[in-house]
Design a protein around this motif. Sequence first.
Motif: not given
Length: 390
Positions: A37-38, A79-84, A106-109
């Motif tokens: 989570l952020p 909240a960084d999708p690239s690190r998800a 949602s990008g992280v999801a």
Amino acid sequence: MKNNTIKKTLASAIVTTTLMSGAALAESEPVKIGFLLPYSGTYAALGNAITNGFKLALEQNNNLLGGRDIEFVTIDSQADPSRAPQNMSQLVNSDEVDFVIGPVHSGVAMGMLRVAKQTDAIMIITNAGLNAATNELCGPNIFRTSFSMWQDAYPMGQVAMDRGFEKVVTITWDYSAGQEDVAAFEESFTAAGGEVIEKMFVPFPSTEFQSYLTQIASLNPDAVYTFFAGGGGVAFVRDYAASGLNKNIQLLGSGFVTDGNLEAQGEAAEGILTTLHYSETLNTPENNAFVASYTTSFGNGPDTYAVQGYDAGMMLVQALAQVNGNTEDRDALINALASVELDSPRGPMSFSASHHPIQNIYLREVRDGKHDVVGIAAEQLQVPDTACRM
């Protein structure tokens, strides 16, 4: 022959003992919960609210799950999708958590879902509203205790028509969440006989709204339907009121335009109508108790994000009790999670075949800085996840 029988019996006993020992060992260890989570940046307040709600649920159950202690592993998603994918892999493969809770974005999801599907890790989505999570990307190990963009927006179309708003302008950020939200509103609104006379898409994350407001004034619709959130929601509501449009053109939206934003929006938010699966003013025994407990524990009242975390915690409490704390039998555990029914602060909640919440969507009006519940816009609404293949 007799010796062979004895050997087989001994071998069977050894295998059975080994399996029992393994299960007993697993059940003597803590249940490991991973939070992705952020905790910094724009969405930090949302991540903290979800975490607070989740932990409150466990505290109310003696900090045990199925009789087992609990261990938390926390990663700031930023909240960084690239690190998800990397963060999800760390929780699942390195930290070996039993459940992953999150995310907000949602990008992280999307990144988390890829890893969850590869590893069969049990993931409980506590905010991200992308429709695909329980539709095209659904899986037996994927659950959601929040919402989809469709679910919170769709009921407002009928509400608008019932109130005589036949011509509407929609406006949102030009990104997936906004697109899915206004599409759901338009689906129900046009089916009821309404007309969307203009669709406005603002480059994300711009909060420069003046030219759009000028255009809305010239179009003079019956109402405006919007999806913005966070700082964008604050800026749009303030600018809408400052332009004077709120005096003659009703502002409608899914609840995130005002949720968590009312204090910052002040009087500009008065009279806005929204649809959402929770309101802090719901007058039920379950919500009154939750609001009191949360306020006592954290010094401020809960919001929708806190409820989504709380219900994820209560979901695990109920499911782990059903399987007596056994997280090794995956089929039994997933079946227990899928069968959960909660008397939630938001109202009754159960899960569809796609593991999406079946829940009430409330019509709320901002009055004196609070979300007053005007009625139920859709009772026990089920999302049509027609592309889900378990």
